[in-house]
Write a protein that holds these residues in place. Structure first.
Motif, PDB file in Angstrom:
ATOM      1  N   GLN A  81       0.862  -1.178   0.000  1.00  0.00           N
ATOM      2  CA  GLN A  81       0.000   0.000   0.000  1.00  0.00           C
ATOM      3  C   GLN A  81       0.892   1.219   0.000  1.00  0.00           C
ATOM      4  O   GLN A  81       1.732   1.381   0.900  1.00  0.00           O
ATOM      5  N   MET A  82       0.740   2.063  -0.996  1.00  0.00           N
ATOM      6  CA  MET A  82       1.594   3.242  -1.149  1.00  0.00           C
ATOM      7  C   MET A  82       0.731   4.485  -1.060  1.00  0.00           C
ATOM      8  O   MET A  82      -0.163   4.686  -1.893  1.00  0.00           O
ATOM      9  N   ASN A  83       0.983   5.299  -0.049  1.00  0.00           N
ATOM     10  CA  ASN A  83       0.245   6.541   0.156  1.00  0.00           C
ATOM     11  C   ASN A  83       1.190   7.730   0.028  1.00  0.00           C
ATOM     12  O   ASN A  83       2.405   7.579   0.098  1.00  0.00           O
ATOM     13  N   SER A  84       0.612   8.898  -0.139  1.00  0.00           N
ATOM     14  CA  SER A  84       1.397  10.135  -0.244  1.00  0.00           C
ATOM     15  C   SER A  84       2.528   9.976  -1.257  1.00  0.00           C
ATOM     16  O   SER A  84       3.692  10.313  -0.990  1.00  0.00           O
ATOM     17  N   LEU A  85       2.183   9.474  -2.412  1.00  0.00           N
ATOM     18  CA  LEU A  85       3.193   9.209  -3.431  1.00  0.00           C
ATOM     19  C   LEU A  85       3.854  10.489  -3.917  1.00  0.00           C
ATOM     20  O   LEU A  85       3.217  11.552  -3.999  1.00  0.00           O
ATOM     21  N   LYS A  86       5.142  10.348  -4.229  1.00  0.00           N
ATOM     22  CA  LYS A  86       5.947  11.461  -4.698  1.00  0.00           C
ATOM     23  C   LYS A  86       6.520  11.123  -6.079  1.00  0.00           C
ATOM     24  O   LYS A  86       6.672   9.940  -6.414  1.00  0.00           O
ATOM     25  N   PRO A  87       6.871  12.144  -6.856  1.00  0.00           N
ATOM     26  CA  PRO A  87       7.475  11.850  -8.167  1.00  0.00           C
ATOM     27  C   PRO A  87       8.708  10.947  -8.071  1.00  0.00           C
ATOM     28  O   PRO A  87       8.943  10.126  -8.963  1.00  0.00           O
ATOM     29  N   GLU A  88       9.445  11.062  -6.987  1.00  0.00           N
ATOM     30  CA  GLU A  88      10.647  10.226  -6.839  1.00  0.00           C
ATOM     31  C   GLU A  88      10.322   8.763  -6.545  1.00  0.00           C
ATOM     32  O   GLU A  88      11.224   7.923  -6.499  1.00  0.00           O
TER      33      GLU A  88
END
Length: 116
Positions: A81-88
């Protein structure tokens, strides 16, 4: 024969969420350490998170507090589960598990792209 099949990758905006899945076969899933790795263009593959058979987890510093790894032993599936995703966080994400030869069995990967 070990087979790992990832799914769930997509294009998402910065701040968004995704859940990746990895379905495993050919292993005694409930005792295997399962890991999520990622590889961005021009960079080496890196460990993102792992979970042991008993449920112990650990994360790369760059994703702590934002990503959660879990497993469903009845379904032979591990999730990220991936939250608060960033471009990096943009990368190809791979599921991996150690094999008896001292190496790692890999899935085919799933692309995650985070737009700014």
């Amino acid at each position: 024969q070990v087979q790992l099949v990832e799914s769930g990758g997509a294009l998402v905006q910065s701040g968004g969420s995704l859940r990746l899945s990895c379905a495993a076969s050919g292993i005694i899933f409930k005792i295997n350490v399962m890991g999520w790795y990622r590889q961005a263009p021009g960079k080496q593959r890196e460990l993102v998170a792992f979970i042991k058979g008993v449920g112990t987890t650990d994360y790369a510093d760059s994703v702590k507090g934002r990503f959660t790894i879990s497993r469903d032993n009845a379904r032979n599936t591990v999730y990220l589960q991936m939250n608060s995703l960033k471009p990096e966080d943009t990368a190809v994400y791979y599921c991996g598990t150690p094999n008896f030869r001292g190496g790692t069995n890999w899935g085919q990967g799933t692309q995650v792209t985070v737009s700014s």
